[in-house]
Design an enzyme around this catalytic site. Structure first.
Site, PDB file in Angstrom:
ATOM      1  N   ASP A 103       0.856  -1.182   0.000  1.00  0.00           N
ATOM      2  CA  ASP A 103       0.000   0.000   0.000  1.00  0.00           C
ATOM      3  C   ASP A 103       0.902   1.244   0.000  1.00  0.00           C
ATOM      4  O   ASP A 103       1.470   1.580  -1.024  1.00  0.00           O
ATOM      5  CB  ASP A 103      -0.920  -0.100   1.226  1.00  0.00           C
ATOM      6  CG  ASP A 103      -1.994   0.954   1.263  1.00  0.00           C
ATOM      7  OD1 ASP A 103      -2.612   1.217   0.228  1.00  0.00           O
ATOM      8  OD2 ASP A 103      -2.233   1.528   2.341  1.00  0.00           O
ATOM      9  N   VAL A 153      -9.952  -3.310   0.233  1.00  0.00           N
ATOM     10  CA  VAL A 153     -10.352  -4.679  -0.091  1.00  0.00           C
ATOM     11  C   VAL A 153     -10.179  -5.604   1.114  1.00  0.00           C
ATOM     12  O   VAL A 153      -9.350  -5.345   1.999  1.00  0.00           O
ATOM     13  CB  VAL A 153      -9.539  -5.233  -1.291  1.00  0.00           C
ATOM     14  CG1 VAL A 153      -9.901  -4.485  -2.563  1.00  0.00           C
ATOM     15  CG2 VAL A 153      -8.038  -5.152  -1.046  1.00  0.00           C
TER      16      VAL A 153
HETATM   17  P1  IMP Z   1       1.715  -0.271   3.968  1.00  0.00           P
HETATM   18  O1  IMP Z   1       2.795  -0.144   4.982  1.00  0.00           O
HETATM   19  O2  IMP Z   1       0.899   0.995   3.858  1.00  0.00           O
HETATM   20  O3  IMP Z   1       2.198  -0.720   2.606  1.00  0.00           O
HETATM   21  O4  IMP Z   1       0.710  -1.282   4.597  1.00  0.00           O
HETATM   22  C1  IMP Z   1       0.444  -2.521   4.137  1.00  0.00           C
HETATM   23  C2  IMP Z   1      -0.558  -3.123   5.089  1.00  0.00           C
HETATM   24  O5  IMP Z   1      -1.725  -2.309   5.226  1.00  0.00           O
HETATM   25  C3  IMP Z   1      -1.042  -4.444   4.544  1.00  0.00           C
HETATM   26  O6  IMP Z   1      -0.214  -5.510   4.968  1.00  0.00           O
HETATM   27  C4  IMP Z   1      -2.443  -4.515   5.088  1.00  0.00           C
HETATM   28  O7  IMP Z   1      -2.443  -5.096   6.377  1.00  0.00           O
HETATM   29  C5  IMP Z   1      -2.907  -3.082   5.213  1.00  0.00           C
HETATM   30  N1  IMP Z   1      -3.750  -2.687   4.060  1.00  0.00           N
HETATM   31  C6  IMP Z   1      -3.461  -1.805   3.100  1.00  0.00           C
HETATM   32  N2  IMP Z   1      -4.472  -1.691   2.214  1.00  0.00           N
HETATM   33  C7  IMP Z   1      -5.426  -2.554   2.612  1.00  0.00           C
HETATM   34  C8  IMP Z   1      -6.721  -2.932   2.101  1.00  0.00           C
HETATM   35  O8  IMP Z   1      -7.236  -2.443   1.059  1.00  0.00           O
HETATM   36  N3  IMP Z   1      -7.401  -3.858   2.814  1.00  0.00           N
HETATM   37  C9  IMP Z   1      -6.905  -4.438   3.946  1.00  0.00           C
HETATM   38  N4  IMP Z   1      -5.704  -4.126   4.453  1.00  0.00           N
HETATM   39  C10 IMP Z   1      -4.971  -3.196   3.797  1.00  0.00           C
END
Ligand code: IMP
Ligand code: MG
Length: 179
Positions: A103, A153
């Site tokens: 994300d 999602v």
């Molecule tokens: P990042 O550090 O922002 O890349 O976070 C990634 C984490 O955020 C993932 O491992 C998920 O646990 C959570 N996450 C990000 N987008 C979503 C989504 O659309 N649905 C559910 N969890 C999400």
């Protein structure tokens, strides 16, 4: 639970086909390694990991890292802390980091550095879903299943407030359930 779903975006069979394709690429890249060392992030990647490793026709070792985030909501974090670390050594090893979704990229960035600091020879990133429009740090997945728009999602490991992980597909929740 099904009543909370707006629409299914990736079905069970689409996910299975994608995983087969990802495994072909991974095995081609890692064919010279004796063992494939996989590190998966709790808890979202558990289902993905279980399906991935059962398609891999070589020796596999896996372990988990748990992270929590502070200073923001579950999907937008100021910093990332490791609350559960590895039980095995990664020194000198090539490692594949497995996560459900890339994300902002902050979690993967922190954990990749953590693995390199522990002496991993190289760390490749493997994610089922990629939301490039949300990226806040400079990071790319080496293996990414599907690209998704900026929608929330759930299913196939992904949660909203720890629910919906057990859905066998990936779906968009109805807005009223997360707003
Ligand atoms: P990042 O550090 O922002 O890349 O976070 C990634 C984490 O955020 C993932 O491992 C998920 O646990 C959570 N996450 C990000 N987008 C979503 C989504 O659309 N649905 C559910 N969890 C999400
Ligand atoms: Mg989560």
């Amino acid at each position: 639970m099904k009543n909370d779903i707006e629409k299914i975006i990736f079905s069970r069979s689409e996910i299975a086909a994608k995983i087969k394709e990802m495994v072909r690429n991974i095995m081609e890249d890692f064919k010279r390694e004796k063992t494939l060392v996989m590190v998966a992030l709790l808890k979202g990647s558990v289902i993905f990991l279980a399906d991935l490793i059962r398609q891999i026709d070589m020796s596999v070792e896996f372990d988990f890292i748990g992270t929590s985030s502070y200073g923001g909501s579950a999907i937008s974090k100021a910093y990332v802390e490791i609350y559960k670390d590895l039980m095995f050594e990664v020194k000198g090893k090539s490692v594949i980091l497995v996560d459900d979704i890339l994300d902002t990229g902050k979690t993967a960035k922190v954990v990749m550095k953590h693995l390199l600091d522990k002496g991993a020879k190289q760390v490749k990133l493997c994610v089922l879903l990629d939301k490039p429009s949300r990226r806040e740090v400079d990071i790319k997945a080496d293996y990414a299943g599907f690209e998704v728009d900026d929608v929330f999602v759930v299913g196939y490991g992904l949660d909203f407030k720890d629910r919906y992980r057990n859905l066998p597909y990936i779906a968009v929740l109805k807005k009223k359930y997360y707003n």
